[in-house]
Design an enzyme around this catalytic site. Sequence first.
Site, PDB file in Angstrom:
ATOM      1  N   ASP A  68       4.439  -3.559   6.773  1.00  0.00           N
ATOM      2  CA  ASP A  68       3.172  -3.718   7.490  1.00  0.00           C
ATOM      3  C   ASP A  68       3.290  -4.636   8.699  1.00  0.00           C
ATOM      4  O   ASP A  68       2.293  -5.203   9.147  1.00  0.00           O
ATOM      5  CB  ASP A  68       2.091  -4.252   6.535  1.00  0.00           C
TER       6      ASP A  68
ATOM      7  N   CYS B  73      -5.928 -19.133   8.770  1.00  0.00           N
ATOM      8  CA  CYS B  73      -6.456 -17.992   8.015  1.00  0.00           C
ATOM      9  C   CYS B  73      -5.644 -17.896   6.733  1.00  0.00           C
ATOM     10  O   CYS B  73      -5.105 -18.899   6.261  1.00  0.00           O
ATOM     11  CB  CYS B  73      -6.416 -16.705   8.836  1.00  0.00           C
TER      12      CYS B  73
ATOM     13  N   GLY C  66       0.795  -1.224   0.000  1.00  0.00           N
ATOM     14  CA  GLY C  66       0.000   0.000   0.000  1.00  0.00           C
ATOM     15  C   GLY C  66       0.820   1.263   0.000  1.00  0.00           C
ATOM     16  O   GLY C  66       0.606   2.161  -0.810  1.00  0.00           O
TER      17      GLY C  66
ATOM     18  N   CYS D 110      -3.367  -4.474   8.035  1.00  0.00           N
ATOM     19  CA  CYS D 110      -4.431  -4.187   7.066  1.00  0.00           C
ATOM     20  C   CYS D 110      -5.266  -5.426   6.809  1.00  0.00           C
ATOM     21  O   CYS D 110      -6.472  -5.342   6.554  1.00  0.00           O
ATOM     22  CB  CYS D 110      -3.831  -3.677   5.749  1.00  0.00           C
TER      23      CYS D 110
ATOM     24  N   LYS E 225       5.700  -8.136  -6.616  1.00  0.00           N
ATOM     25  CA  LYS E 225       5.364  -6.728  -6.451  1.00  0.00           C
ATOM     26  C   LYS E 225       6.537  -5.830  -6.846  1.00  0.00           C
ATOM     27  O   LYS E 225       6.329  -4.737  -7.381  1.00  0.00           O
ATOM     28  CB  LYS E 225       4.952  -6.445  -5.006  1.00  0.00           C
TER      29      LYS E 225
END
Length: 379
Positions: A137, A334, A48, A195, A93
Amino acid sequence: MIPLVDPGPVLEPERLERYSRQLMLPGFGEQAQRRLRASRILVVGAGGLGSAVVPVLAAAGIGTIGVADDDIVELSNLHRQLSHGVVDIGTRKTSSLADTVRAIDPDCRVVTHDLRLSAANLPEILSNYDLVIDGSDNFPTRYLVSDAASMAEKPLIWGSILRFQGQVGISWEAHGPTYRDLFPSPPPPEDALSCELGGVLPSLCPAVGSFLATEAIKLITGIGEPLIGRVLVYDALSASTREIRYARPADAQPVTELIDYDLFCGLTSDADDTAVSAAELLARLRAGENLALIDVRELVEVEGRRIPGSIHLPLGEIEDGRMPDATGEVVVYCERDPRARRAVHELRERGIEARYLAGGIRSFVEIGGEVLSGAIVHV
């Protein structure tokens, strides 16, 4: 401030035209632009904040931009990581950001570091740059970058975003307090929202990314008053900013070595028996063991892919007191594992000896574990 970088060569005519609107700024001029062209900035994180700050740096005329990230572009990134597009899904990325920079200015040099930064590799990488911008992050990376920058005596510009709020500051031991002076210790892992867990307003990324790029330009050229000893807090919902001033404690000790930052942030422990590796889980499932798999992600994620036989019980419901109706050893998972860790903490508080899948469903897929989409079993 004394400019951080000496001026580079005289600018070519096309460069003067390209930057004409900033060359005319009071106190800026060609000398400042030549400093930008000679500068080398390492950006940690291509998500981000990284995908927001790198294009601004390239457009402003930074000569060399290093980008460090080991992640790939996913569909869930695209709402906020604006330098990546649909065609970039599945690619690194760093490569996607390099393509973005080439489209802005082919003469801007991009160095990609496709790895997870560590105490072993960061000092050598950082030695090739004038300053570092941290848009990571997670807390282990933030403390690692802060300590490495302090030891290298280089300025660190850091930013963070979560939900509707962002923060920006500068950590530079030679001129003021550091990130560690502001945050001496990390929060407990179960309280460290990301996030992925807390969400983020997409427009917050370019807003805070612009602040980060601006501070870098100020340090390199010596203009303005940098955010040293101050933290800028931006609240998107109220469209307001506030400033937090802080100082270096009198008893603050200098950083003399890099440590195990996962351990420092409580993410690993030699005595921790709550994690199950993807390889162990796959082997036990193939052996037919009686395991209760609890998927704590949100419905839209579960519909995309899940481990066969999983029970869907979102983290929020577990934190509200709902218990899984399951038999057998409980294994929670998760997408990666932060939410699963929180769920395991909650369940163990209630007497359920649950464990979590280290690396989440991603690690399970990477080693060849079967996943399904479709019907979901509700408790």
